[in-house]
Motif scaffolding. Structure first.
Motif, PDB file in Angstrom:
ATOM      1  N   PHE A 180      52.313  55.135  21.821  1.00 41.75           N
ATOM      2  CA  PHE A 180      51.395  55.953  22.583  1.00 41.75           C
ATOM      3  C   PHE A 180      51.148  55.283  23.928  1.00 41.75           C
ATOM      4  N   PHE A 181      50.417  55.945  24.768  1.00 39.74           N
ATOM      5  CA  PHE A 181      50.199  55.434  26.108  1.00 39.74           C
ATOM      6  C   PHE A 181      48.729  55.137  26.333  1.00 39.74           C
ATOM      7  N   MET A 182      48.483  54.161  27.168  1.00 33.56           N
ATOM      8  CA  MET A 182      47.136  53.834  27.582  1.00 33.56           C
ATOM      9  C   MET A 182      47.081  53.975  29.086  1.00 33.56           C
ATOM     10  N   GLU A 183      45.980  54.498  29.588  1.00 32.54           N
ATOM     11  CA  GLU A 183      45.791  54.567  31.029  1.00 32.54           C
ATOM     12  C   GLU A 183      45.073  53.301  31.463  1.00 32.54           C
ATOM     13  N   LYS A 184      45.575  52.663  32.455  1.00 29.08           N
ATOM     14  CA  LYS A 184      44.991  51.430  32.956  1.00 29.08           C
ATOM     15  C   LYS A 184      44.535  51.674  34.386  1.00 29.08           C
ATOM     16  N   LEU A 185      43.265  51.470  34.629  1.00 30.43           N
ATOM     17  CA  LEU A 185      42.726  51.628  35.966  1.00 30.43           C
ATOM     18  C   LEU A 185      42.222  50.278  36.422  1.00 30.43           C
ATOM     19  N   ASP A 186      42.650  49.840  37.583  1.00 31.44           N
ATOM     20  CA  ASP A 186      42.043  48.641  38.118  1.00 31.44           C
ATOM     21  C   ASP A 186      42.017  48.686  39.635  1.00 31.44           C
ATOM     22  N   ARG A 187      41.084  47.926  40.182  1.00 32.28           N
ATOM     23  CA  ARG A 187      40.942  47.856  41.627  1.00 32.28           C
ATOM     24  C   ARG A 187      42.108  47.063  42.197  1.00 32.28           C
ATOM     25  N   GLU A 188      42.307  47.249  43.474  1.00 33.12           N
ATOM     26  CA  GLU A 188      43.336  46.477  44.150  1.00 33.12           C
ATOM     27  C   GLU A 188      43.000  44.995  44.028  1.00 33.12           C
ATOM     28  N   ALA A 189      43.975  44.167  44.218  1.00 34.11           N
ATOM     29  CA  ALA A 189      43.791  42.724  44.064  1.00 34.11           C
ATOM     30  C   ALA A 189      42.583  42.252  44.862  1.00 34.11           C
ATOM     31  N   GLY A 190      41.815  41.400  44.247  1.00 35.64           N
ATOM     32  CA  GLY A 190      40.631  40.838  44.886  1.00 35.64           C
ATOM     33  C   GLY A 190      39.781  40.158  43.841  1.00 35.64           C
ATOM     34  N   SER A 191      38.810  39.440  44.294  1.00 31.74           N
ATOM     35  CA  SER A 191      37.999  38.651  43.371  1.00 31.74           C
ATOM     36  C   SER A 191      37.120  39.500  42.461  1.00 31.74           C
ATOM     37  N   THR A 192      36.912  40.778  42.783  1.00 33.31           N
ATOM     38  CA  THR A 192      36.051  41.622  41.954  1.00 33.31           C
ATOM     39  C   THR A 192      36.845  42.645  41.152  1.00 33.31           C
ATOM     40  N   ALA A 193      38.122  42.387  40.943  1.00 32.94           N
ATOM     41  CA  ALA A 193      38.956  43.327  40.190  1.00 32.94           C
ATOM     42  C   ALA A 193      38.376  43.551  38.796  1.00 32.94           C
ATOM     43  N   VAL A 194      38.352  44.816  38.400  1.00 34.98           N
ATOM     44  CA  VAL A 194      37.880  45.194  37.072  1.00 34.98           C
ATOM     45  C   VAL A 194      38.982  45.999  36.412  1.00 34.98           C
ATOM     46  N   GLN A 195      39.355  45.605  35.212  1.00 34.47           N
ATOM     47  CA  GLN A 195      40.403  46.309  34.485  1.00 34.47           C
ATOM     48  C   GLN A 195      39.755  47.189  33.419  1.00 34.47           C
ATOM     49  N   ILE A 196      40.061  48.488  33.482  1.00 32.33           N
ATOM     50  CA  ILE A 196      39.519  49.465  32.541  1.00 32.33           C
ATOM     51  C   ILE A 196      40.686  50.109  31.810  1.00 32.33           C
ATOM     52  N   ILE A 197      40.584  50.178  30.483  1.00 32.90           N
ATOM     53  CA  ILE A 197      41.622  50.804  29.666  1.00 32.90           C
ATOM     54  C   ILE A 197      41.066  52.084  29.058  1.00 32.90           C
ATOM     55  N   LEU A 198      41.797  53.174  29.212  1.00 29.71           N
ATOM     56  CA  LEU A 198      41.483  54.447  28.567  1.00 29.71           C
ATOM     57  C   LEU A 198      42.551  54.668  27.502  1.00 29.71           C
ATOM     58  N   CYS A 199      42.149  54.592  26.251  1.00 32.14           N
ATOM     59  CA  CYS A 199      43.103  54.630  25.148  1.00 32.14           C
ATOM     60  C   CYS A 199      43.054  55.987  24.447  1.00 32.14           C
TER      61      CYS A 199
END
Length: 152
Positions: free
Chosen positions: A12-31
């Motif tokens: 199956f697939f997961m959607e991965k959303l993250d901010r552009e590179a930087g010190s405040t990057a947050v990785q969010i997974i939508l499963c």
């Protein structure tokens, strides 16, 4: 913000959303749909191959597709699915932050099934959205701090 779709070994697939590179990057997974029928625990090689991405994310949301209940009566429809409440054991170790019960199978075993599922997930420290005793509760978002940023 970038969005990418990542295949997993489970097919199956997961959607991965993250901010552009930087010190405040947050990785969010939508499963997408998850429907365990028995306890699943981190540490199992097959489980870890799929859930490492989720555990490593800052925040994850899963569509929890199956009622976990020993109660309730199947509602009249083409296909009803359910698993035992014990199937929730260990889910928190897989990395899920929030589970949505707003889907086509969560109510397969009526209100009792929904309540049992919510309780089983909350017992694993997984927050639940998409169901409640009132419409307001069902629509209430989860707001949490992720790396010192409020996310909903």
């Amino acid at each position: 913000m970038t969005v990418g779709t990542y295949p997993t070994k489970a097919g199956f697939f997961m959607e991965k959303l993250d901010r552009e590179a930087g010190s405040t990057a947050v990785q969010i997974i939508l499963c997408p749909d998850v429907y365990p029928i028995s306890p699943v625990r981190a540490g199992d090689e097959k489980v870890d191959a799929v859930f490492t991405v989720i555990r490593d994310a800052d925040f994850s949301v899963v569509n929890f597709e199956i009622p976990l209940t020993d109660r309730g009566v199947a509602v009249p429809k083409l296909l009803n699915i359910k698993g035992p409440p014990a199937a929730a054991e260990g889910l928190s170790s897989l990395g899920f932050s929030v589970a949505s019960l707003a889907n086509n199978h969560a109510g397969d075993y009526g209100w009792d099934g929904l309540v049992d599922t919510r309780r089983a997930l909350e017992a694993q420290s997984i927050q639940v959205v998409g169901m409640g005793e009132t419409l307001g509760e069902a629509l209430r978002p989860v707001v949490t701090d992720v790396k010192s940023s409020a996310s909903a």
